[in-house]
Write a protein that holds these residues in place. Sequence first.
Motif, PDB file in Angstrom:
ATOM      1  N   GLY A  74     -13.428  60.772  44.046  1.00 20.72           N
ATOM      2  CA  GLY A  74     -12.272  60.309  43.513  1.00 20.72           C
ATOM      3  C   GLY A  74     -11.463  59.005  44.136  1.00 20.72           C
ATOM      4  N   THR A  75     -10.351  58.727  43.573  1.00 15.63           N
ATOM      5  CA  THR A  75     -10.038  57.508  43.972  1.00 15.63           C
ATOM      6  C   THR A  75      -8.305  57.485  44.362  1.00 15.63           C
ATOM      7  OG1 THR A  75      -9.383  56.853  41.752  1.00 15.63           O
ATOM      8  CG2 THR A  75     -11.377  55.983  42.418  1.00 15.63           C
ATOM      9  N   LEU A  76      -8.052  56.609  44.925  1.00 15.75           N
ATOM     10  CA  LEU A  76      -6.574  56.822  45.358  1.00 15.75           C
ATOM     11  C   LEU A  76      -5.612  56.881  43.912  1.00 15.75           C
ATOM     12  CD1 LEU A  76      -6.089  53.741  47.799  1.00 15.75           C
ATOM     13  CD2 LEU A  76      -5.670  56.203  47.991  1.00 15.75           C
ATOM     14  N   ASP A  77      -4.697  57.557  43.704  1.00 13.23           N
ATOM     15  CA  ASP A  77      -3.743  57.760  42.532  1.00 13.23           C
ATOM     16  C   ASP A  77      -3.030  56.479  42.332  1.00 13.23           C
ATOM     17  OD1 ASP A  77      -2.403  58.164  44.763  1.00 13.23           O
ATOM     18  OD2 ASP A  77      -1.078  59.734  43.803  1.00 13.23           O
ATOM     19  N   ARG A  78      -3.084  55.505  43.158  1.00 16.01           N
ATOM     20  CA  ARG A  78      -2.038  54.323  42.863  1.00 16.01           C
ATOM     21  C   ARG A  78      -3.072  53.162  43.020  1.00 16.01           C
ATOM     22  NH1 ARG A  78       3.623  56.188  45.430  1.00 16.01           N
ATOM     23  NH2 ARG A  78       3.812  57.744  43.607  1.00 16.01           N
ATOM     24  N   THR A  79      -2.952  52.092  42.463  1.00 23.19           N
ATOM     25  CA  THR A  79      -3.750  50.863  42.518  1.00 23.19           C
ATOM     26  C   THR A  79      -2.941  49.690  42.341  1.00 23.19           C
ATOM     27  OG1 THR A  79      -5.652  51.846  41.116  1.00 23.19           O
ATOM     28  CG2 THR A  79      -5.468  49.420  41.506  1.00 23.19           C
ATOM     29  N   ALA A  80      -3.066  48.831  43.387  1.00 19.62           N
ATOM     30  CA  ALA A  80      -2.150  47.838  43.518  1.00 19.62           C
ATOM     31  C   ALA A  80      -3.089  46.562  44.192  1.00 19.62           C
ATOM     32  CB  ALA A  80      -0.892  47.750  44.427  1.00 19.62           C
ATOM     33  N   TYR A  81      -3.016  45.357  43.714  1.00 13.20           N
ATOM     34  CA  TYR A  81      -3.851  44.174  44.235  1.00 13.20           C
ATOM     35  C   TYR A  81      -3.490  43.031  43.973  1.00 13.20           C
ATOM     36  CZ  TYR A  81      -6.117  45.123  39.999  1.00 13.20           C
ATOM     37  OH  TYR A  81      -6.434  45.127  38.579  1.00 13.20           O
ATOM     38  N   PHE A  82      -3.824  42.003  44.507  1.00  8.88           N
ATOM     39  CA  PHE A  82      -3.404  40.423  43.943  1.00  8.88           C
ATOM     40  C   PHE A  82      -4.092  39.432  44.579  1.00  8.88           C
ATOM     41  CE2 PHE A  82      -0.958  41.077  48.005  1.00  8.88           C
ATOM     42  CZ  PHE A  82      -0.888  39.736  48.499  1.00  8.88           C
ATOM     43  N   CYS A  83      -3.984  38.185  44.046  1.00  7.45           N
ATOM     44  CA  CYS A  83      -4.425  36.921  44.722  1.00  7.45           C
ATOM     45  C   CYS A  83      -3.784  35.833  44.133  1.00  7.45           C
ATOM     46  CB  CYS A  83      -6.252  37.112  44.505  1.00  7.45           C
ATOM     47  SG  CYS A  83      -7.107  35.565  45.076  1.00  7.45           S
ATOM     48  N   CYS A  84      -3.466  34.987  45.099  1.00  8.56           N
ATOM     49  CA  CYS A  84      -2.606  33.623  44.475  1.00  8.56           C
ATOM     50  C   CYS A  84      -3.184  32.659  45.454  1.00  8.56           C
ATOM     51  CB  CYS A  84      -1.330  34.062  44.756  1.00  8.56           C
ATOM     52  SG  CYS A  84      -0.724  34.490  46.314  1.00  8.56           S
ATOM     53  N   ASN A  85      -2.699  31.299  44.805  1.00  7.73           N
ATOM     54  CA  ASN A  85      -2.918  30.270  45.586  1.00  7.73           C
ATOM     55  C   ASN A  85      -1.667  29.268  45.192  1.00  7.73           C
ATOM     56  OD1 ASN A  85      -4.814  30.450  43.312  1.00  7.73           O
ATOM     57  ND2 ASN A  85      -4.831  28.155  43.646  1.00  7.73           N
ATOM     58  N   PRO A  86      -1.822  28.097  46.026  1.00  8.82           N
ATOM     59  CA  PRO A  86      -0.600  27.200  45.660  1.00  8.82           C
ATOM     60  C   PRO A  86      -1.150  26.588  44.049  1.00  8.82           C
ATOM     61  CG  PRO A  86      -1.539  26.435  47.475  1.00  8.82           C
ATOM     62  CD  PRO A  86      -2.674  27.772  47.148  1.00  8.82           C
TER      63      PRO A  86
END
Length: 166
Positions: free
Chosen positions: A14-26
């Motif tokens: 299974g997987t986590l029941d919640r997903t959150a991720y990000f990637c940013c730069n200037p």
Amino acid sequence: MSGIIDDKGKTSSGTLDRTAYFCCNPNGAILNTAADSWVTFNFNYIRFQYPRGRFSSGIYHAPFSGVYQMHAMIYLQGNMSSDAAYYQTRINTSNNTFYGAIYDIANFTSSHTTYWSLNWSGIVDMEAGDSCALAMYQAEGTVQTDISEHSFWSGELVGSITGDDT
């Protein structure tokens, strides 16, 4: 291998029941960063994020409570100050401040260094709605260090906090 690890160390599919991720730069180079103060970066070009709308002026707001894996690479370019005592990074959350290594560039060069990267990785705990910011400190030296648009900051929810196991 993916799955959920319970408090006894057993893995289930299974997987986590919640997903959150990000990637940013200037969105462009950040020129002439200040000396002798923490500079919080506004990495305003969001390469990707889920769920959307979690950034405001370079500050990440956690959508869920849990532990997040964070990684940042600050790419110093151009005229770095040779008379700076050191550079340091930090991730500042609502709960805590996580300091990175101190980079004493004077031990690596006697003249102006052209390129250098400051890296920070770690696990941080955040509650839903907590804020998180990336910052750098230049101790002493001339105000002339530039931050490249190739710098980045990324994070991902890697686990949930299910109780106090201390």
